[in-house]
Design a protein around this motif. Structure first.
Motif, PDB file in Angstrom:
ATOM      1  N   GLU A 105       0.868  -1.179   0.000  1.00  0.00           N
ATOM      2  CA  GLU A 105       0.000   0.000   0.000  1.00  0.00           C
ATOM      3  C   GLU A 105       0.906   1.230   0.000  1.00  0.00           C
ATOM      4  OE1 GLU A 105      -2.568  -0.611   3.458  1.00  0.00           O
ATOM      5  OE2 GLU A 105      -4.090  -1.352   2.080  1.00  0.00           O
ATOM      6  N   GLU A 106       0.840   2.018  -1.041  1.00  0.00           N
ATOM      7  CA  GLU A 106       1.729   3.173  -1.170  1.00  0.00           C
ATOM      8  C   GLU A 106       1.387   4.294  -0.187  1.00  0.00           C
ATOM      9  OE1 GLU A 106       4.544   3.111  -2.745  1.00  0.00           O
ATOM     10  OE2 GLU A 106       4.081   1.093  -3.451  1.00  0.00           O
ATOM     11  N   SER A 107       0.133   4.519   0.068  1.00  0.00           N
ATOM     12  CA  SER A 107      -0.311   5.517   1.057  1.00  0.00           C
ATOM     13  C   SER A 107      -1.363   4.861   1.939  1.00  0.00           C
ATOM     14  CB  SER A 107      -0.906   6.743   0.357  1.00  0.00           C
ATOM     15  OG  SER A 107       0.067   7.412  -0.384  1.00  0.00           O
TER      16      SER A 107
ATOM     17  N   VAL B 122      -8.002  -9.746   2.106  1.00  0.00           N
ATOM     18  CA  VAL B 122      -8.345 -10.704   3.158  1.00  0.00           C
ATOM     19  C   VAL B 122      -7.423 -10.618   4.371  1.00  0.00           C
ATOM     20  CG1 VAL B 122      -9.507 -12.295   1.582  1.00  0.00           C
ATOM     21  CG2 VAL B 122      -7.035 -12.531   1.996  1.00  0.00           C
ATOM     22  N   GLY B 123      -6.338  -9.832   4.241  1.00  0.00           N
ATOM     23  CA  GLY B 123      -5.423  -9.667   5.355  1.00  0.00           C
ATOM     24  C   GLY B 123      -4.445  -8.537   5.105  1.00  0.00           C
ATOM     25  N   TRP B 124      -3.770  -8.134   6.178  1.00  0.00           N
ATOM     26  CA  TRP B 124      -2.781  -7.051   6.108  1.00  0.00           C
ATOM     27  C   TRP B 124      -1.546  -7.434   6.890  1.00  0.00           C
ATOM     28  CZ3 TRP B 124      -7.886  -6.262   6.208  1.00  0.00           C
ATOM     29  CH2 TRP B 124      -8.414  -5.427   5.223  1.00  0.00           C
ATOM     30  N   GLY B 125      -0.451  -6.856   6.470  1.00  0.00           N
ATOM     31  CA  GLY B 125       0.788  -6.971   7.202  1.00  0.00           C
ATOM     32  C   GLY B 125       1.402  -5.596   7.356  1.00  0.00           C
TER      33      GLY B 125
ATOM     34  N   PRO C 186      -7.107   4.744  15.051  1.00  0.00           N
ATOM     35  CA  PRO C 186      -7.308   5.445  13.777  1.00  0.00           C
ATOM     36  C   PRO C 186      -8.696   6.049  13.597  1.00  0.00           C
ATOM     37  CG  PRO C 186      -7.574   3.114  13.479  1.00  0.00           C
ATOM     38  CD  PRO C 186      -7.219   3.311  14.925  1.00  0.00           C
ATOM     39  N   ARG C 187      -8.739   6.973  12.655  1.00  0.00           N
ATOM     40  CA  ARG C 187      -9.994   7.566  12.189  1.00  0.00           C
ATOM     41  C   ARG C 187     -10.111   7.248  10.708  1.00  0.00           C
ATOM     42  NH1 ARG C 187      -6.990  11.305  14.230  1.00  0.00           N
ATOM     43  NH2 ARG C 187      -6.857  12.446  12.273  1.00  0.00           N
ATOM     44  N   ASP C 188     -11.333   7.159  10.189  1.00  0.00           N
ATOM     45  CA  ASP C 188     -11.528   6.872   8.768  1.00  0.00           C
ATOM     46  C   ASP C 188     -10.751   7.853   7.911  1.00  0.00           C
ATOM     47  OD1 ASP C 188     -13.110   4.717   9.274  1.00  0.00           O
ATOM     48  OD2 ASP C 188     -14.998   5.725   8.834  1.00  0.00           O
ATOM     49  N   GLY C 189     -10.007   7.321   6.942  1.00  0.00           N
ATOM     50  CA  GLY C 189      -9.231   8.135   6.032  1.00  0.00           C
ATOM     51  C   GLY C 189      -7.861   8.534   6.549  1.00  0.00           C
ATOM     52  N   GLN C 190      -7.575   8.241   7.813  1.00  0.00           N
ATOM     53  CA  GLN C 190      -6.297   8.634   8.414  1.00  0.00           C
ATOM     54  C   GLN C 190      -5.144   7.892   7.747  1.00  0.00           C
ATOM     55  OE1 GLN C 190      -6.129   7.926  12.629  1.00  0.00           O
ATOM     56  NE2 GLN C 190      -3.923   8.142  12.715  1.00  0.00           N
ATOM     57  N   LEU C 191      -4.083   8.630   7.421  1.00  0.00           N
ATOM     58  CA  LEU C 191      -2.863   8.045   6.898  1.00  0.00           C
ATOM     59  C   LEU C 191      -2.192   7.250   8.012  1.00  0.00           C
ATOM     60  CD1 LEU C 191      -1.102   7.981   4.338  1.00  0.00           C
ATOM     61  CD2 LEU C 191       0.114   9.950   5.260  1.00  0.00           C
ATOM     62  N   LEU C 192      -1.759   6.038   7.716  1.00  0.00           N
ATOM     63  CA  LEU C 192      -1.150   5.164   8.720  1.00  0.00           C
ATOM     64  C   LEU C 192       0.372   5.180   8.598  1.00  0.00           C
ATOM     65  CD1 LEU C 192      -3.581   2.144   8.342  1.00  0.00           C
ATOM     66  CD2 LEU C 192      -3.566   3.853  10.175  1.00  0.00           C
TER      67      LEU C 192
ATOM     68  N   TRP D 230       1.113  -3.817   3.727  1.00  0.00           N
ATOM     69  CA  TRP D 230       0.825  -4.601   2.538  1.00  0.00           C
ATOM     70  C   TRP D 230      -0.540  -5.241   2.709  1.00  0.00           C
ATOM     71  CZ3 TRP D 230       5.591  -4.169   4.649  1.00  0.00           C
ATOM     72  CH2 TRP D 230       6.648  -3.840   3.795  1.00  0.00           C
ATOM     73  N   ALA D 231      -1.187  -5.491   1.584  1.00  0.00           N
ATOM     74  CA  ALA D 231      -2.473  -6.176   1.578  1.00  0.00           C
ATOM     75  C   ALA D 231      -2.292  -7.566   0.991  1.00  0.00           C
ATOM     76  CB  ALA D 231      -3.484  -5.393   0.747  1.00  0.00           C
ATOM     77  N   ALA D 232      -2.908  -8.546   1.621  1.00  0.00           N
ATOM     78  CA  ALA D 232      -3.004  -9.893   1.054  1.00  0.00           C
ATOM     79  C   ALA D 232      -4.352  -9.930   0.350  1.00  0.00           C
ATOM     80  CB  ALA D 232      -2.928 -10.952   2.146  1.00  0.00           C
ATOM     81  N   ARG D 233      -4.327 -10.166  -0.946  1.00  0.00           N
ATOM     82  CA  ARG D 233      -5.552 -10.147  -1.745  1.00  0.00           C
ATOM     83  C   ARG D 233      -5.866 -11.535  -2.287  1.00  0.00           C
ATOM     84  NH1 ARG D 233      -7.501  -5.335  -3.515  1.00  0.00           N
ATOM     85  NH2 ARG D 233      -6.349  -3.499  -2.873  1.00  0.00           N
ATOM     86  N   ASP D 234      -7.133 -11.837  -2.297  1.00  0.00           N
ATOM     87  CA  ASP D 234      -7.660 -13.021  -2.960  1.00  0.00           C
ATOM     88  C   ASP D 234      -8.550 -12.482  -4.065  1.00  0.00           C
ATOM     89  OD1 ASP D 234      -8.536 -15.478  -3.773  1.00  0.00           O
ATOM     90  OD2 ASP D 234      -9.538 -16.000  -1.904  1.00  0.00           O
ATOM     91  N   GLY D 235      -8.000 -12.370  -5.254  1.00  0.00           N
ATOM     92  CA  GLY D 235      -8.709 -11.692  -6.340  1.00  0.00           C
ATOM     93  C   GLY D 235      -8.784 -10.208  -6.019  1.00  0.00           C
ATOM     94  N   ASP D 236      -9.992  -9.647  -6.067  1.00  0.00           N
ATOM     95  CA  ASP D 236     -10.182  -8.231  -5.757  1.00  0.00           C
ATOM     96  C   ASP D 236     -10.403  -7.965  -4.272  1.00  0.00           C
ATOM     97  OD1 ASP D 236      -9.932  -7.500  -8.407  1.00  0.00           O
ATOM     98  OD2 ASP D 236     -12.081  -7.632  -8.807  1.00  0.00           O
TER      99      ASP D 236
END
Length: 138
Positions: free
Chosen positions: A8-10, A52-55, A32-38, A43-49
């Motif tokens: 995730e770039e941003s 399903v998980g984050w690291g 966090p708050r919605d939209g807050q930069l982390l 990284w995102a673990a994706r199953d298709g679109d």
């Protein structure tokens, strides 16, 4: 299930992360708050679109604290192991020595046991860490 690993770039807090973390992200040290930069690298673990998980990798002084989060309905299906393996690879690519996680007693489930089953050892009490394998590549 064909998982992919996407940086995730941003990275921002959003509905998908909220669904995976549940109603208590503060258990993981987040407020966090919605939209807050982390902070840190995510990284995102994706199953298709579908994500399903984050690291998360938070590196300092040659080591990195990691965070592995899997959507509740996808737990127990290897997503967490996929995320952990890829975080270790990212840490090795960055030349880091150890990945670690300070398991809080308020974390749901058996996070400490899961980390031990994946090669982590306790050092100091409450912190589990694992030596990053040199030469691990993508």
């Amino acid at each position: 299930m064909a998982l992919t690993w996407v940086k995730e770039e941003s990275p921002r807090w959003d509905a998908a992360k909220r669904a995976a973390f549940g109603d208590r992200p503060e258990v993981f040290g987040l407020e966090p708050r919605d939209g807050q930069l982390l902070a840190d690298e995510w990284w995102a673990a994706r199953d298709g679109d579908e994500v399903v998980g984050w690291g998360r990798l938070d590196s300092a002084w040659g080591d990195a604290e990691i965070l592995v989060v899997v959507r509740p309905e996808r737990r127990g299906r290897g997503v967490g192991a996929f995320v952990l393996e890829h975080l270790e690879r990212e840490a090795a690519r960055e030349g880091l020595n150890y990945v670690y996680n300070s398991v809080r007693t308020t974390e749901p489930g058996d996070a400490a046991g899961w980390l031990r089953r994946h090669g982590f050892t306790e050092n100091p009490p409450g912190q589990l860490r694992k030596r990053v394998r040199a030469g691990v590549s993508r």
